[in-house]
Design an enzyme around this catalytic site. Structure first.
Site, PDB file in Angstrom:
ATOM      1  N   HIS A 310      73.996  45.318  84.986  1.00 44.71           N
ATOM      2  CA  HIS A 310      72.520  45.521  85.792  1.00 44.71           C
ATOM      3  C   HIS A 310      72.221  44.401  83.642  1.00 44.71           C
ATOM      4  O   HIS A 310      72.188  44.532  83.429  1.00 44.71           O
ATOM      5  CB  HIS A 310      72.001  46.768  85.123  1.00 44.71           C
ATOM      6  CG  HIS A 310      70.344  46.187  86.323  1.00 44.71           C
ATOM      7  ND1 HIS A 310      69.354  45.691  86.278  1.00 44.71           N
ATOM      8  CD2 HIS A 310      71.047  47.520  87.603  1.00 44.71           C
ATOM      9  CE1 HIS A 310      69.152  46.082  86.886  1.00 44.71           C
ATOM     10  NE2 HIS A 310      69.059  46.474  87.972  1.00 44.71           N
ATOM     11  N   ASP A 368      74.112  51.137  93.024  1.00 49.39           N
ATOM     12  CA  ASP A 368      75.193  50.787  94.060  1.00 49.39           C
ATOM     13  C   ASP A 368      76.979  51.851  93.719  1.00 49.39           C
ATOM     14  O   ASP A 368      77.677  52.174  94.990  1.00 49.39           O
ATOM     15  CB  ASP A 368      75.458  49.718  93.944  1.00 49.39           C
ATOM     16  CG  ASP A 368      74.222  48.392  94.168  1.00 49.39           C
ATOM     17  OD1 ASP A 368      74.281  47.469  93.475  1.00 49.39           O
ATOM     18  OD2 ASP A 368      74.005  48.651  94.927  1.00 49.39           O
TER      19      ASP A 368
END
Ligand code: SDX
Length: 433
Positions: A310, A368
């Site tokens: 991320h 996700d």
């Protein structure tokens, strides 16, 4: 935001010219250096490809601390909201800045549940797509087309027009997502029921048929509601920045949200939830995991571990932890606690988190990584996963869009560049080239 007495001194060591850069403070998080006058005073642009160290705006909506794995909506920790609130209450909080009273909640819930229908003309709009169109292509097209139908309240300087457009989008996104699924299945559209909850209605419109109702279980509706809550907003990510940039030109909110949907679709962003399922299916069994971990670490191999890493979180994405817990509840309820895909995902996570490369690169599961496993267990095909993400994130997009329009500092977004192309040269006719 407040100016501090602190400044940073910027000195050009060639010309000796220097200037003081004001430091600004927010409520929490890193202070910012105001660079707006650097070009005017020293003739330099600042340079930050991907805006990794650049604040594009001030905002009161969502706070993230990537090092500590903190996520707060309007100051409320995501863990508390996931535990005690629901998607619509959080939508109100994100939009209006405060948790609603019961009367405010009831009014908001009534308004959202009574604007779920699409203009019937739009139904024919779906029929222009191929049946095998990706649902995100359909979402982009249909949401962008909404401005052709809802142009009765598009004075964006009018707070009531902004509210009406915002509520219309929040209300209609589940209907559009469900219709995109039905169209892909060659099944008739199922209309919303106004007495159903937000995510309950989405499950109903997706899986019911005119021949048979769909029994939405409390666990499924709660799990989808919690997933939507967790996906509602996330500061200035790629798709939210896209919505803000589109809105900064005065474009109508439907076009801005369509732009956000397009940006979210990318596999590096919201498209990752679908890509995780594709990756897990490609890995197949646990004994193949080491090969894929090796590939993920090989810079000559384009393969990346989808659902990992991320730009902001250099710790565990707090949403991923909560979603993993929901995985158990939903799969247990469906008698799928031994779901091989979940087992594979858990083993992949275990191995990756013990690997020096992932540890040194601070690569953890993100929002996700597990969400697709729940969506799949509910019966959604992978192609619908990002459409679900877009439906939930519409709340954040439209709240950030509204905040931008009312920000006195807001102006049309217009980044500059470092030009590295050809210097000036003269045109040569084609017979001289
Ligand atoms: C979302 O921004 C948001 O808030 C987004 C989001 C939201 O709610 O809006 O949180 C939603 O988009 C989550 C992210 C979903 N995407 C994925 O899961 C796709 C896989 N992840 C990567 O593509 C990547 O981690 C990004 C795109 C998410 C972040 O990329 P960055 O911050 O630009 O990091 P990078 O590409 O510069 O990588 C830094 C290093 C590189 O190695 P080095 O060259 O420094 O040696 O980490 C490596 C990368 O090769 N790396 C990975 C990796 N992610 C980064 N290596 C293997 N697998 C990965 N997944």
């Amino acid at each position: 935001m407040s100016a501090t007495t602190r400044t940073l001194t910027l000195t050009d060591n060639e010309t000796g010219k220097s200037m003081e850069l004001p430091v600004l403070s927010g409520t929490i998080g890193p202070d910012v250096v105001d660079v707006r006058k650097v070009y005017g005073e020293l003739g330099y642009f600042t340079y930050d490809p991907g805006y990794g160290s650049t604040g594009s705006c001030s905002s009161k909506i969502t706070y993230i601390d990537g090092e500590e794995g903190i996520l707060q909506y309007r100051g409320y920790p995501i863990q508390q909201l996931a535990e005690s609130s629901n998607f619509l209450e959080v939508a109100y909080l994100i939009l209006w800045g405060e948790l609603p009273t019961q009367a405010e909640y009831d009014k908001f819930q009534y308004s959202i549940s009574h604007h779920t229908l699409l203009n019937e003309q739009i139904i024919t709009f779906f029929r222009g797509f191929r049946r095998d169109s990706h649902p995100m292509a359909v979402m982009c097209g249909v949401v962008g087309a909404l401005s052709a139908f809802y142009h009765d309240h598009l004075d964006m300087s009018d707070p009531e027009d902004r509210r009406i457009a915002s509520y219309r989008l929040i209300s209609k996104m589940p209907t559009i997502a469900a219709h995109a699924y039905k169209y892909s299945q060659g099944q008739p559209f199922v209309y919303p029921k106004n007495d159903y909850g937000y995510t309950e209605n989405l499950l109903h419109m997706t899986f019911a048929t005119p021949c048979e109702d769909y029994k939405v279980t409390k666990v499924q509706a709660k799990a989808l509601d919690r997933l939507f809550l967790l996906h509602a907003d996330h500061e200035q990510n790629a798709s939210t920045s896209t919505v803000r940039l589109a809105g900064s030109s005065g474009a109508n909110p439907f076009a801005c949200i369509a732009a956000g949907i397009a940006s979210l679709w990318g596999p590096a962003h919201g498209g990752a939830n679908e890509a995780v399922l594709t990756m897990l299916n490609e890995i197949g069994t646990k004994d193949h995991i080491p090969e894929y971990i090796k590939r993920a670490k090989d810079h000559d191999d384009p393969f990346r571990l989808m659902g990992f890493g991320h730009r902001v979180y250099k710790n565990y994405d707090p949403r991923a932890k909560i979603i993993q817990e929901s995985c158990y509840e939903v799969l247990d309820e469906l008698g799928m606690h031994d779901d091989p895909l979940l087992q594979l995902a858990m083993e992949l996570e275990r191995i990756a988190l013990e690997d020096d490369y992932f540890i040194s690169h601070k690569l953890y599961p993100n929002v996700d990584f597990y969400s697709g496993i729940i969506y799949r267990a509910m019966g959604f095909p992978p192609s619908m996963f990002t459409a679900l993400f877009a439906t939930a994130r519409t709340v954040g997009w439209i709240a950030q869009w509204g905040e931008m329009l009312t920000d006195p500092e807001a102006r049309i977004g217009r980044p500059r560049q470092l030009f590295t192309g050809a210097a000036e040269r003269n045109y040569t006719p084609i017979d001289k080239r």
